[in-house]
Design a protein around this motif. Structure first.
Motif, PDB file in Angstrom:
ATOM      1  N   GLU A  27      10.786  -2.944  18.571  1.00  0.00           N
ATOM      2  CA  GLU A  27      11.617  -2.499  18.129  1.00  0.00           C
ATOM      3  C   GLU A  27      11.266  -0.769  17.458  1.00  0.00           C
ATOM      4  OE1 GLU A  27      15.936  -3.160  17.245  1.00  0.00           O
ATOM      5  OE2 GLU A  27      15.013  -4.205  18.642  1.00  0.00           O
ATOM      6  N   CYS A  65      14.849  -3.545  10.669  1.00  0.00           N
ATOM      7  CA  CYS A  65      15.311  -4.575  12.205  1.00  0.00           C
ATOM      8  C   CYS A  65      15.377  -5.549  11.529  1.00  0.00           C
ATOM      9  CB  CYS A  65      14.134  -4.154  12.964  1.00  0.00           C
ATOM     10  SG  CYS A  65      14.317  -2.106  14.069  1.00  0.00           S
ATOM     11  N   THR A  85      16.465  -0.469  22.797  1.00  0.00           N
ATOM     12  CA  THR A  85      16.569  -1.861  22.055  1.00  0.00           C
ATOM     13  C   THR A  85      15.476  -3.031  22.744  1.00  0.00           C
ATOM     14  OG1 THR A  85      18.213  -2.326  22.139  1.00  0.00           O
ATOM     15  CG2 THR A  85      17.915  -1.487  20.002  1.00  0.00           C
ATOM     16  N   THR A  86      14.974  -4.111  21.707  1.00  0.00           N
ATOM     17  CA  THR A  86      13.826  -5.059  22.408  1.00  0.00           C
ATOM     18  C   THR A  86      15.243  -6.068  23.830  1.00  0.00           C
ATOM     19  OG1 THR A  86      12.300  -4.653  20.648  1.00  0.00           O
ATOM     20  CG2 THR A  86      12.447  -6.374  22.060  1.00  0.00           C
TER      21      THR A  86
END
Length: 516
Positions: free
Chosen positions: A420, A20, A507-508
């Motif tokens: 994430e 990520c 996702t964050t």
């Protein structure tokens, strides 16, 4: 529930974080011991009115509380979206009177559950969950014996016609050796839920999201809250322990009968029972609050830590206001987990490492749950994040305040990719995998959400909002939609849409900009 122990996941996490984003990762009161000492008169089984219809007034006088109505226990049970096979939506239980006798040598539980309940829709039978090994010998409804049938982990009572909103009292006699049920989880510390039986005949329970049915007839879902009273008879030097405050203790030969009263309604997963060679110690907490410690000799290493309970409660009260129940405390048991059982936290002795800050974090975590999870409880298990995220955020605040870690270490790792990772492994916090209950996504992802709200709106404003949240459904249930709407109003902003997006994002989400 305490945070899961991450074993295999840490190796996977490192690889996922690297994929990520790159970045480094870091992360006493006194009292007498001995036999329990009663503080008030013994609780009695409720009588109330029997028969068909009745109002709240007809359900007055719960045990030990003259003049108090069952109104606080009126619930609106729903069919759970995550675990629909558990719970009975048309059944609103108001009070459980549990009379239990545990024989440690035979490993046999004998019980009579006297249950006051309300029917939300007209019908001619009612169903309670009850573990298959427990044989039902007798059922009495409103003073008359009736028939019942078994099917798997349930008992169906043939009641005859019951009208909508009518109140009734049923007494179910049963006996057997309880068996555990499989938890829908991947974490190692809670693979089995319900009534655990130790090698020497000692017992204890962990039962989130369900498992109370393994030892008493129950509507086993979070949306149905009820009052509880318990009368526990133990033998061969053991004592029985239950939620709430000890009201009487009577010793006859090798048997001891302890009675307990729980002062506010509770969901079934927040009940606890244990039988063992326990010592009871009661100390005084904030504002004269009774704080109970129940422990055996083997639990001595944990005592210095749990005796910090009064100080921890005082710390929590600075943010959330007065403790919401009539007593607090810890029940120490075998195993490797912890559970925010109402008024009396169930905590495993294998966590007895007082020198490690993670264990102190687990202890304060379960105490914070008394506000977030116990005073206000999710209606549906899809919103278990409401319990764990808010609690995890305040636990991190405690650990940072005590100098065990720093804000940058905690939230830096989450923002750089760990949030994430949890979303990839178990799903977003508000849409987690059905077979992965209680994983880190419902803890850390939501803690980062609260941290972002703090940075956007300021700690003082967020604290005021968190303090007011339990009062929106005091001793009742709520959900994400109501929480989002409340936060938008409390923060005088559009925080609600941000919260709802955060819960289901794969996702964050980006942090909120600082608000004026």
């Amino acid at each position: 529930m305490r945070k899961p122990v991450i074993v295999v996941a840490t190796t996977v996490s490192a690889a996922l974080i690297a994929a990520c984003q790159s970045g480094s990762d870091a992360a006493t009161p006194t009292g007498s011991t001995g036999q329990p000492q009663p503080r008030s008169s013994a609780a009695s089984t409720p009588t109330g009115s029997t028969g068909s219809s009745g109002s709240d007034a007809a359900d007055s006088n719960p045990p030990g509380k003259p003049g108090v109505s069952y109104r606080a226990a009126l619930s609106h049970p729903v069919k759970d979206s995550y675990y629909p096979k558990h719970g009975t939506p048309y059944l609103d239980t108001l009070h459980y009177g549990l009379d239990l006798d545990w024989r440690p040598r035979a490993k046999r539980l004998t019980g009579i559950a006297t249950i006051r309940f309300r029917i939300t829709t007209a019908r001619d039978s009612v169903r309670f969950a009850l573990g298959t090994p427990l044989h039902v010998s007798k059922v009495v409804l409103d003073g008359k014996r009736v028939s019942s049938t078994r099917s798997g982990n349930s008992v169906t009572i043939q009641t005859g016609p019951l009208t909508t909103n009518s109140r009734h009292t049923v007494a179910i006699s049963y006996a057997g050796t309880p068996a555990l049920t499989q938890e829908p989880a991947m974490r190692s510390d809670v693979q089995k839920d319900g009534f655990h039986i130790g090698r020497t005949g000692n017992t204890w329970t962990f039962q989130e999201p369900f498992g109370a049915f393994t030892w008493y007839p129950v509507n086993d879902q979070p949306s149905d809250k009820a009052y509880y009273d318990a009368r526990l008879t133990a033998h061969r030097g053991q004592q029985g322990v239950f939620n709430g405050q000890l009201t009487s203790s009577v010793k006859t030969g090798d048997s001891t009968t302890n009675s307990f009263h729980l002062d506010k309604p509770a969901s079934s997963y927040l009940t606890t029972v244990a039988f063992g060679r326990y010592t009871h110690q009661e100390v005084t907490g904030p504002h004269g609050l009774p704080v109970n410690y129940w422990y055996a000799d083997r639990h001595s290493p944990m005592l210095p830590l749990i005796r910090k309970t009064p100080q921890m409660l005082s710390w929590i009260e600075k943010t959330l206001g007065p403790y919401p129940f009539a007593s607090a405390g810890f029940l120490l048991v075998p195993g490797n987990s912890g559970m925010e059982t109402q008024t009396l936290v169930t905590f495993s002795d294998q966590l007895s490492k007082p020198d490690l800050y993670e264990t102190e974090g687990d202890v304060v975590h379960e105490l914070i749950h008394q506000w977030f999870g116990d005073e206000i409880t999710p209606t549906d298990w899809k919103d278990v994040w409401l319990n764990e995220s808010l609690t995890m955020y305040l636990e991190y605040r405690y650990l940072i305040d005590r100098g065990y870690t720093t804000e940058s270490k905690v939230y830096g790792r989450l923002q750089r990719g760990q949030d994430e990772v949890w979303r990839v492994m178990g799903g977003p916090p508000g849409a987690y995998r059905h077979d992965d209950f209680g994983d880190m996504n419902i803890y850390d992802c939501g803690a980062l959400l609260l941290h972002n709200l703090e940075k956007a709106y300021g700690r003082a404003k967020l604290d005021a909002a968190l303090k007011g949240w339990p009062a929106t459904a005091k001793y009742g249930n709520s959900d994400r939609t109501k929480f989002a709407a409340y936060m938008s109003k409390a923060l005088e902003s559009k925080a609600g849409p941000y919260i709802l997006h955060w819960l289901t994002a794969k996702t964050t989400p980006a942090p909120l900009p600082k608000q004026p």
